[in-house]
Design an enzyme around this catalytic site. Structure first.
Site, PDB file in Angstrom:
ATOM      1  N   SER A 118      14.124  -8.023  16.218  1.00 59.24           N
ATOM      2  CA  SER A 118      13.243  -9.140  15.855  1.00 59.24           C
ATOM      3  C   SER A 118      13.499 -10.351  16.737  1.00 59.24           C
ATOM      4  O   SER A 118      12.767 -11.327  16.651  1.00 59.24           O
ATOM      5  CB  SER A 118      13.427  -9.499  14.383  1.00 59.24           C
ATOM      6  N   HIS A 139       7.873  -4.314  18.128  1.00 54.58           N
ATOM      7  CA  HIS A 139       8.264  -5.119  16.972  1.00 54.58           C
ATOM      8  C   HIS A 139       7.255  -4.914  15.846  1.00 54.58           C
ATOM      9  O   HIS A 139       6.108  -5.344  15.943  1.00 54.58           O
ATOM     10  CB  HIS A 139       8.337  -6.597  17.400  1.00 54.58           C
ATOM     11  N   GLU A 151       3.821  -6.046  17.752  1.00 52.13           N
ATOM     12  CA  GLU A 151       4.067  -6.965  18.873  1.00 52.13           C
ATOM     13  C   GLU A 151       4.821  -6.171  19.943  1.00 52.13           C
ATOM     14  O   GLU A 151       5.923  -5.672  19.686  1.00 52.13           O
ATOM     15  CB  GLU A 151       4.914  -8.151  18.373  1.00 52.13           C
ATOM     16  N   ASN A 189       8.042 -14.482  15.748  1.00 48.26           N
ATOM     17  CA  ASN A 189       9.117 -15.164  15.019  1.00 48.26           C
ATOM     18  C   ASN A 189       9.345 -16.596  15.500  1.00 48.26           C
ATOM     19  O   ASN A 189       9.915 -17.410  14.778  1.00 48.26           O
ATOM     20  CB  ASN A 189      10.410 -14.345  15.090  1.00 48.26           C
TER      21      ASN A 189
HETATM   22  N1  3HC Z   1       5.960  -0.325   1.492  1.00 47.75           N
HETATM   23  C1  3HC Z   1       4.778   0.292   1.578  1.00 47.75           C
HETATM   24  N2  3HC Z   1       3.641  -0.158   1.010  1.00 47.75           N
HETATM   25  C2  3HC Z   1       3.733  -1.289   0.314  1.00 47.75           C
HETATM   26  C3  3HC Z   1       4.942  -2.011   0.171  1.00 47.75           C
HETATM   27  C4  3HC Z   1       6.101  -1.475   0.798  1.00 47.75           C
HETATM   28  N3  3HC Z   1       7.293  -2.059   0.742  1.00 47.75           N
HETATM   29  N4  3HC Z   1       4.716  -3.123  -0.581  1.00 47.75           N
HETATM   30  C5  3HC Z   1       3.399  -3.109  -0.890  1.00 47.75           C
HETATM   31  N5  3HC Z   1       2.817  -2.019  -0.359  1.00 47.75           N
HETATM   32  C6  3HC Z   1       1.405  -1.652  -0.448  1.00 47.75           C
HETATM   33  C7  3HC Z   1       0.974  -1.321  -1.854  1.00 47.75           C
HETATM   34  O1  3HC Z   1       1.181   0.028  -2.150  1.00 47.75           O
HETATM   35  C8  3HC Z   1      -0.497  -1.654  -1.818  1.00 47.75           C
HETATM   36  O2  3HC Z   1      -1.177  -0.592  -1.187  1.00 47.75           O
HETATM   37  P1  3HC Z   1      -2.728  -0.260  -1.505  1.00 47.75           P
HETATM   38  O3  3HC Z   1      -3.519  -1.486  -1.151  1.00 47.75           O
HETATM   39  O4  3HC Z   1      -3.027   0.919  -0.630  1.00 47.75           O
HETATM   40  O5  3HC Z   1      -2.786   0.033  -2.959  1.00 47.75           O
HETATM   41  C9  3HC Z   1      -0.553  -2.882  -0.886  1.00 47.75           C
HETATM   42  O6  3HC Z   1       0.635  -2.814  -0.085  1.00 47.75           O
HETATM   43  C10 3HC Z   1      -0.575  -4.194  -1.640  1.00 47.75           C
HETATM   44  O7  3HC Z   1       0.579  -4.217  -2.478  1.00 47.75           O
HETATM   45  P2  3HC Z   1       0.672  -4.887  -3.904  1.00 47.75           P
HETATM   46  O8  3HC Z   1      -0.686  -4.876  -4.560  1.00 47.75           O
HETATM   47  O9  3HC Z   1       1.811  -4.281  -4.652  1.00 47.75           O
HETATM   48  O10 3HC Z   1       1.161  -6.360  -3.634  1.00 47.75           O
HETATM   49  P3  3HC Z   1       0.494  -7.520  -2.822  1.00 47.75           P
HETATM   50  O11 3HC Z   1      -0.978  -7.415  -2.741  1.00 47.75           O
HETATM   51  O12 3HC Z   1       1.125  -8.718  -3.376  1.00 47.75           O
HETATM   52  O13 3HC Z   1       1.055  -7.283  -1.322  1.00 47.75           O
HETATM   53  C11 3HC Z   1       2.566  -7.546   0.441  1.00 47.75           C
HETATM   54  C12 3HC Z   1       2.418  -7.212  -1.033  1.00 47.75           C
HETATM   55  C13 3HC Z   1       1.882  -6.475   1.293  1.00 47.75           C
HETATM   56  C14 3HC Z   1       4.061  -7.556   0.739  1.00 47.75           C
HETATM   57  C15 3HC Z   1       1.905  -8.957   0.704  1.00 47.75           C
HETATM   58  O14 3HC Z   1       2.457  -9.913  -0.167  1.00 47.75           O
HETATM   59  C16 3HC Z   1       2.084  -9.450   2.106  1.00 47.75           C
HETATM   60  O15 3HC Z   1       1.339  -9.077   3.010  1.00 47.75           O
HETATM   61  N6  3HC Z   1       3.082 -10.328   2.325  1.00 47.75           N
HETATM   62  C17 3HC Z   1       3.374 -10.891   3.624  1.00 47.75           C
HETATM   63  C18 3HC Z   1       4.296  -9.953   4.351  1.00 47.75           C
HETATM   64  C19 3HC Z   1       4.647 -10.462   5.712  1.00 47.75           C
HETATM   65  O16 3HC Z   1       4.322 -11.561   6.127  1.00 47.75           O
HETATM   66  N7  3HC Z   1       5.383  -9.629   6.459  1.00 47.75           N
HETATM   67  C20 3HC Z   1       5.869  -9.986   7.751  1.00 47.75           C
HETATM   68  C21 3HC Z   1       7.303 -10.362   7.650  1.00 47.75           C
HETATM   69  S1  3HC Z   1       7.943 -10.878   9.203  1.00 47.75           S
HETATM   70  C22 3HC Z   1       8.587  -9.510   9.880  1.00 47.75           C
HETATM   71  O17 3HC Z   1       8.615  -8.443   9.312  1.00 47.75           O
HETATM   72  C23 3HC Z   1       9.133  -9.653  11.266  1.00 47.75           C
HETATM   73  C24 3HC Z   1      10.624  -9.669  11.300  1.00 47.75           C
HETATM   74  O18 3HC Z   1      11.036  -9.657  12.637  1.00 47.75           O
HETATM   75  C25 3HC Z   1      11.234 -10.868  10.615  1.00 47.75           C
END
Ligand code: 3HC
Length: 283
Positions: A118, A139, A151, A189
């Site tokens: 990351s 990424h 990315e 990031n």
């Molecule tokens: N693994 C797989 N699928 C998942 C999951 C997981 N851990 N968490 C949620 N899902 C799926 C669910 O099954 C659901 O699928 P569907 O639409 O096919 O039914 C869908 O995602 C939506 O889930 P939920 O309804 O349970 O919950 P939300 O609608 O609240 O979504 C979330 C949860 C997808 C985590 C959403 O809140 C989100 O997009 N959050 C932002 C995440 C983000 O910004 N990530 C980037 C982080 S930065 C990074 O990773 C980079 C690193 O270098 C730091």
């Protein structure tokens, strides 16, 4: 042509990468240092796919076919069969350098070596190998099966051929590719983490509760989750590591890590993975 992808690290990110690779039709080798870690990663993939089946989004037979694509491994020697290796081990330069040195010896000369780091410099990782033209950053974002972005980071020596192969794989995995040059925090990031860090400053100054700070971004800016909840999802230790990389990389005080974030990490409150971070997940 890439047919077999080895993923090193079966944690949150590695497991997700293995899942999307298998769903895209690749043969996958999921590797970690202990079989129990690999089995835990496989268990999460199984759970994700079962949820898709129960929601009617996937046939049960398709789930079995995806799982059948994934072989397990606890030895880096298995990288000899891979056309592409995606390393998603912990964020430690020395550890990654050792993995890449080993992969460089074990892998076929034409194999591409990618890292899901990351924030660590791709150019520095590439330099420990004799194939820096075939080393690249892939990424992914957490949760990998859900987040659409890939990315792709070019190291200083990454060839166009390597970039094009990885871009094609990203598309096959259903991702939206962005291409960035190697720089601290890359593109994603460098933008995301200062926002999260600022949310910790706002919290530490007592401007609002954690819920209210998160709601500002959720309901004011339509982010799916607020920055503090997102920090818990990413892992507060990872957030702090990335802030330190930005701070040291740019020598600019605007990237100084918030002391409150440092205190959470020192206390072992790392977010969802430890059951407690800014929020409590233990119940
Ligand atoms: N693994 C797989 N699928 C998942 C999951 C997981 N851990 N968490 C949620 N899902 C799926 C669910 O099954 C659901 O699928 P569907 O639409 O096919 O039914 C869908 O995602 C939506 O889930 P939920 O309804 O349970 O919950 P939300 O609608 O609240 O979504 C979330 C949860 C997808 C985590 C959403 O809140 C989100 O997009 N959050 C932002 C995440 C983000 O910004 N990530 C980037 C982080 S930065 C990074 O990773 C980079 C690193 O270098 C730091």
């Amino acid at each position: 042509m890439v047919q077999t992808i080895m993923v090193i690290g079966a944690g949150q990110m590695g497991g997700g990468i293995a899942q999307v690779a298998a769903q895209a039709g690749y043969n996958v080798i999921l590797n970690d240092i202990k079989d129990e870690f690999v089995q835990r990663g496989l268990g999460i993939i199984d759970k994700n796919l079962s949820r898709a089946v129960s929601k009617g989004k996937m046939e049960a037979a398709a789930k079995d076919a995806v799982l059948a694509k994934i072989k397990t491994s606890t030895s880096l020697d298995d990288a000899k069969d891979a056309d592409l290796v995606v390393e998603a081990a912990i964020e430690n330069m020395e550890l990654k350098a050792n993995i890449f040195k080993t992969l460089d010896v074990v892998c076929k000369p034409e194999a591409i070596l990618a890292t899901n780091t990351s924030s660590l410099p791709i150019t520095q990782i590439a330099a420990v190998t004799k194939r820096p033209d075939k080393v690249i950053g892939m990424h992914f974002f957490n949760p990998v099966p859900v987040m659409k972005l890939l990315e792709i980071i070019r190291g200083f020596m990454t060839s166009d051929e390597t970039y094009n192969t990885i871009a094609e794989i990203g598309l096959k995995m259903g991702k939206v590719n962005v291409e960035v040059k190697d720089s601290p925090g890359f593109g994603s990031n460098r933008i995301l983490l200062p926002m999260i860090n600022e949310a910790f400053f706002v919290l530490s100054e007592g401007l609002g509760t954690a819920e209210d700070i998160d709601n500002v971004m959720k309901f004011g800016m339509a982010h799916p989750m607020g920055p503090l909840a997102l920090a818990d999802l990413i892992g507060l230790d990872t957030c702090l590591n990335i802030m330190n990389v930005l701070y040291e990389g740019f020598k600019d005080s605007k990237y100084r890590p918030c002391p409150l974030l440092v205190k959470y990490v020192q206390s072992g409150l790392l977010g969802q993975k430890t059951g407690k971070g800014v929020y409590d997940y233990s119940k």
